[in-house]
Write a protein that holds these residues in place. Structure first.
Motif, PDB file in Angstrom:
ATOM      1  N   THR A 709       0.844  -1.192   0.000  1.00 15.52           N
ATOM      2  CA  THR A 709       0.000   0.000   0.000  1.00 15.52           C
ATOM      3  C   THR A 709       0.876   1.237   0.000  1.00 15.52           C
ATOM      4  O   THR A 709       1.852   1.327   0.765  1.00 15.52           O
ATOM      5  CB  THR A 709      -0.937   0.007   1.215  1.00 15.52           C
ATOM      6  N   VAL A 710       0.538   2.184  -0.858  1.00 12.72           N
ATOM      7  CA  VAL A 710       1.307   3.421  -0.967  1.00 12.72           C
ATOM      8  C   VAL A 710       0.363   4.606  -0.806  1.00 12.72           C
ATOM      9  O   VAL A 710      -0.850   4.492  -0.996  1.00 12.72           O
ATOM     10  CB  VAL A 710       2.036   3.502  -2.319  1.00 12.72           C
ATOM     11  N   ARG A 711       0.940   5.716  -0.464  1.00 10.36           N
ATOM     12  CA  ARG A 711       0.179   6.953  -0.333  1.00 10.36           C
ATOM     13  C   ARG A 711       0.451   7.803  -1.571  1.00 10.36           C
ATOM     14  O   ARG A 711       1.608   8.096  -1.896  1.00 10.36           O
ATOM     15  CB  ARG A 711       0.598   7.685   0.941  1.00 10.36           C
ATOM     16  N   TYR A 712      -0.605   8.179  -2.266  1.00  9.43           N
ATOM     17  CA  TYR A 712      -0.465   8.917  -3.521  1.00  9.43           C
ATOM     18  C   TYR A 712      -1.102  10.294  -3.370  1.00  9.43           C
ATOM     19  O   TYR A 712      -2.263  10.421  -2.966  1.00  9.43           O
ATOM     20  CB  TYR A 712      -1.125   8.142  -4.667  1.00  9.43           C
ATOM     21  N   ASP A 713      -0.308  11.342  -3.710  1.00 13.50           N
ATOM     22  CA  ASP A 713      -0.800  12.717  -3.550  1.00 13.50           C
ATOM     23  C   ASP A 713      -0.968  13.443  -4.879  1.00 13.50           C
ATOM     24  O   ASP A 713      -1.185  14.660  -4.905  1.00 13.50           O
ATOM     25  CB  ASP A 713       0.143  13.509  -2.638  1.00 13.50           C
ATOM     26  N   GLY A 714      -0.859  12.692  -5.981  1.00 19.36           N
ATOM     27  CA  GLY A 714      -1.033  13.307  -7.288  1.00 19.36           C
ATOM     28  C   GLY A 714       0.257  13.638  -7.983  1.00 19.36           C
ATOM     29  O   GLY A 714       0.247  13.981  -9.171  1.00 19.36           O
ATOM     30  N   ASN A 715       1.379  13.539  -7.286  1.00 18.34           N
ATOM     31  CA  ASN A 715       2.666  13.812  -7.902  1.00 18.34           C
ATOM     32  C   ASN A 715       3.306  12.524  -8.405  1.00 18.34           C
ATOM     33  O   ASN A 715       2.881  11.415  -8.061  1.00 18.34           O
ATOM     34  CB  ASN A 715       3.596  14.492  -6.890  1.00 18.34           C
ATOM     35  N   GLU A 716       4.352  12.669  -9.202  1.00 15.46           N
ATOM     36  CA  GLU A 716       5.026  11.512  -9.767  1.00 15.46           C
ATOM     37  C   GLU A 716       5.557  10.610  -8.661  1.00 15.46           C
ATOM     38  O   GLU A 716       6.097  11.077  -7.653  1.00 15.46           O
ATOM     39  CB  GLU A 716       6.164  11.975 -10.672  1.00 15.46           C
TER      40      GLU A 716
END
Length: 723
Positions: A709-716
């Motif tokens: 599981t990863v946290r994605y904030d909209g950046n690459e």
């Protein structure tokens, strides 16, 4: 003769009657040489007549399309001269020629076959031909036509034209041809997200209370549902086709729709272009906006389209209806839709085209459905700009997708051979440039109808185990189409009608609905891809695998988007349906249900008990999925699960939005690199209100798997996902 270059690889030739006298062959070439030649053109004058019926009210007759007002033929008046035309072409020997819209007989390759192109129940005439050699031909005419393949050439015969316009498209492969075609005629517009969920319909729910109770039963059982449909006869008794709902059965349209919306269930209502009596009929009579000798409104007339929309809007659209089912929008099918014996195909075409030509311009006979849809779409966009139009239609043109229209295959019959043909029709319709397409899961006619020759094999309907088995296989196929919709007459269609909870049939239906919602993020992204590129969601083998000519003739399996290979089961278990042969293209493939890896480039036999059918995931695919959901509104934005299938590089553009309206959505380009097992999430286009947690499930050819599981904030972001 006039010739124009419209864009790179796209040219138009316009032929006028006088060109036939001194016609010379027209060659279409590219760097490799000539790929298509127009070898002949001839024209013959023909009169155009218009019907002038005797004064009177006409007679109401019960037909397969409901109550139709029939007039004596009366007098015919010649209004002008037109021309019939014949155009001959030469092409390469051995090319597969497909397209021509949706027909009845499940033909994929027309290189040596004939087809009659006219609008009818179960026939959507699209005069576009796609060659496996990477070219397409569009005949820009709205008249009835005939096509005849001759192996190394073909002939189009046109019933009525002033001039003939032909557009030739050349590209590197069939997929690129379809993309150029969409640029020419209009790319599809994205349907609201709920339209990709499950749609429950039947002939028919009779009251508002029955609609509400059915939706509640879906929710009580935890079965996915996004839309319920009100089929014909919503009007008062004796007012066929009127847009005023029966006040006893539908006393409060807004209240009905609000209660459905409160359960996250959308509402579709059937509206017809013909009326027999009632206020709407009187309004059209007073305005003089019916086609001659009919009670069918004149969809070619802008003022008639205005009046028709006002009648649809008055109660249904203003009451909150989310979709209009524009049934019988050919709209003249009755001359051959009667009797217990199917007529000769030439006789069928003659009866229908002659009846139509007396009531509308024969040069535009095939355009009625498209004009009908255009009027509804344009008015909807103007008057209700915050909701995307959804129009279910039995007829339409190449621009149907750009008008928010879902075409469906008409009133097919419940037989195994028909199911098999429907698979081919789905594939070939997509090869004709049609994106949004569906069918009546389980077929419309299930049993025997004395007055019509369209008959199913199961007069006992759901009581017959044989029909229940056929329905399951149809349901599996329907779940892997752009639009997932059950409908028909003769027998109930709700899942619990096929067996009690825990029965094999009930669990099969429940599991397929659940699978549809699990795949919804992938399906919605694929639909958005179709809108960006013009490439339909359903892809024939010759479209999806241009580098593999050995696959081109496969007409019973298809790709659904970039990732999923679908092979519907079209035989009963007792007739060999317990095993199904699949032609796996080169590369690696994973079984959708077991995640077992199989090397492609071979034909395999797959065990297909009733609860399984072949669906394979291409190695390298990134498949966005959702947890269990009962409607599209339950699916989070963006998807919280990504399934990555190792063995090759791959990519995906994950698209998501609010599900309706026209606010910008989000697009997350993703790439998987097999070397190092790295997943790249590129910078998102659009806005993410807050970071989200995304779980990545990783599958390897050796059977190993893991999740993180990863946290994605909209950046690459670069994610290493190997063990």
């Amino acid at each position: 003769m006039e010739r124009f270059l419209l864009s790179e690889g796209v040219s138009r030739v316009i032929l006028k009657p006088e060109d036939a006298e001194h016609f010379e062959p027209v060659a279409f070439t590219d760097a490799a040489g000539t790929f298509l030649t127009m070898t002949g053109f001839s024209c013959t004058e023909r009169p155009v007549y218009r019907l002038e019926p005797e004064a009177g009210e006409g007679n109401v007759r019960q037909t397969a399309n409901g109550e139709v007002v029939v007039f004596d033929d009366g007098k015919r008046r010649m209004v002008r001269m037109s021309h019939s035309a014949e155009i001959r072409f030469a092409c390469g020997e051995g090319e597969i020629l497909t397209g021509l819209g949706q027909q009845e007989d499940g033909i994929f390759d027309y290189a040596r076959r004939e087809e009659r192109l006219y609008q009818h129940n179960m026939k959507i005439a699209i005069p576009f031909l796609l060659s496996s050699a990477g070219w397409g031909l569009l005949i820009e005419a709205g008249c009835a036509m005939r096509y005849r393949g001759e192996g190394n050439g073909f002939v189009f015969t046109l019933d009525a034209v002033e001039a003939v316009s032909c557009v030739v498209i050349r590209a590197e492969n069939c997929g690129a041809v379809l993309r150029k075609l969409a640029e020419l005629v209009g790319k599809p517009v994205l349907l609201p997200k709920w339209a990709f969920g499950y749609i429950q319909s039947k002939e028919r729910y009779k009251t508002a209370a029955e609609l509400i109770e059915t939706a509640k039963e879906f929710r009580r059982r935890g079965l996915g549902l996004d839309c319920i449909v009100l089929d014909w006869c919503s009007w008062r008794e004796g007012c066929w086709g009127d847009k005023t709902p029966d006040p006893e059965r539908f006393p409060d349209v807004r209240g009905l729709v609000d209660e459905l919306h409160g359960m996250n269930v959308h509402f579709m209502v059937s509206v017809w272009p013909n009326t027999a009596s009632g206020d709407d009929c009187e309004a059209f009579l007073k305005a003089g906006k019916f086609l001659p000798g009919s009670r069918i409104y004149d969809a070619f007339d802008p003022e008639a389209r205005d009046l028709y929309w006002e009648q649809c809007r008055r109660y249904w659209v203003n009451g909150g209806a989310d979709a209009l089912w524009t049934d019988s929008n050919e709209p003249i099918t009755d001359p051959d839709w009667c009797g217990d014996t199917r007529r000769d195909e030439d006789e069928r075409m003659r009866l229908l085209t002659e009846a139509s030509a007396l009531r509308m311009d024969p040069e535009r006979m095939n355009d009625y459905g498209a004009e009908h849809l255009r009027g509804l779409y344009e008015h909807w966009r103007k008057d209700d700009p915050n909701r995307r139009p959804v129009l279910l239609a039995r007829s339409g043109g190449l621009n149907s997708g750009s008008l928010g229209a879902i075409l469906w295959s008409g009133d097919v019959a419940a037989r195994w051979d028909v199911l098999k043909k429907q698979v081919t029709e789905a594939i070939r319709t997509a090869c004709s440039g049609i994106c949004w397409w569906t069918l009546d899961i389980g077929a419309f006619f299930v049993g025997q109808k004395e007055q019509w020759f369209w008959r199913g094999d199961y007069p006992e309907g759901v009581k017959d185990p044989g029909y229940r088995e056929l329905y399951i296989r149809w349901f599996q196929f329907g779940a892997m189409l752009p639009v997932f919709r059950s409908h028909g007459t003769d027998t109930p269609r709700e899942p619990w009608q096929f067996g009690d909870e825990g029965s094999t049939e009930y669990e099969c239906i429940r599991d397929m609905i659940a699978l549809r919602y699990r795949l919804l993020p992938y399906l919605y992204s694929t639909a958005a891809q179709a809108c960006r590129t013009g490439l339909p969601m359903i892809r024939a083998m010759l479209t999806a695998f241009p580098e593999s000519p050995e696959l081109y003739g496969a007409d019973d399996q298809y790709m659904l988007g970039d990732a999923l290979l679908v092979k519907p089961v079209t035989r009963a278990l007792k007739d060999g349906g317990d095993e199904t042969e699949v032609l796996l293209p080169p590369g690696g493939w994973y079984d959708l249900f077991t995640k077992e890896y199989i090397e492609g480039g071979q034909t395999i036999r797959v065990s297909t008990p009733l609860d399984r059918f072949p669906v394979y995931i291409r190695a390298g695919s990134i498949l966005p999925t959702a947890e269990a959901a009962e409607c599209a509104a339950d699916v989070p934005v963006p998807a919280r699960e990504l399934c990555v299938f190792g063995g090759a590089d791959g990519s995906l553009a994950l698209y998501d939005d609010a599900g309706d309206g026209y606010e910008p959505g989000i697009l997350i380009p993703m790439r998987y690199e097999e070397a190092g097992s790295v997943l790249h999430l590129d910078r998102m286009r659009g806005e993410l209100p807050e970071p989200v947690e995304i779980t990545v499930h990783y599958f390897r050819p050796d059977g190993s798997r893991n999740s993180r599981t990863v946290r994605y904030d909209g950046n690459e972001q670069k994610i290493r996902i190997q063990n």
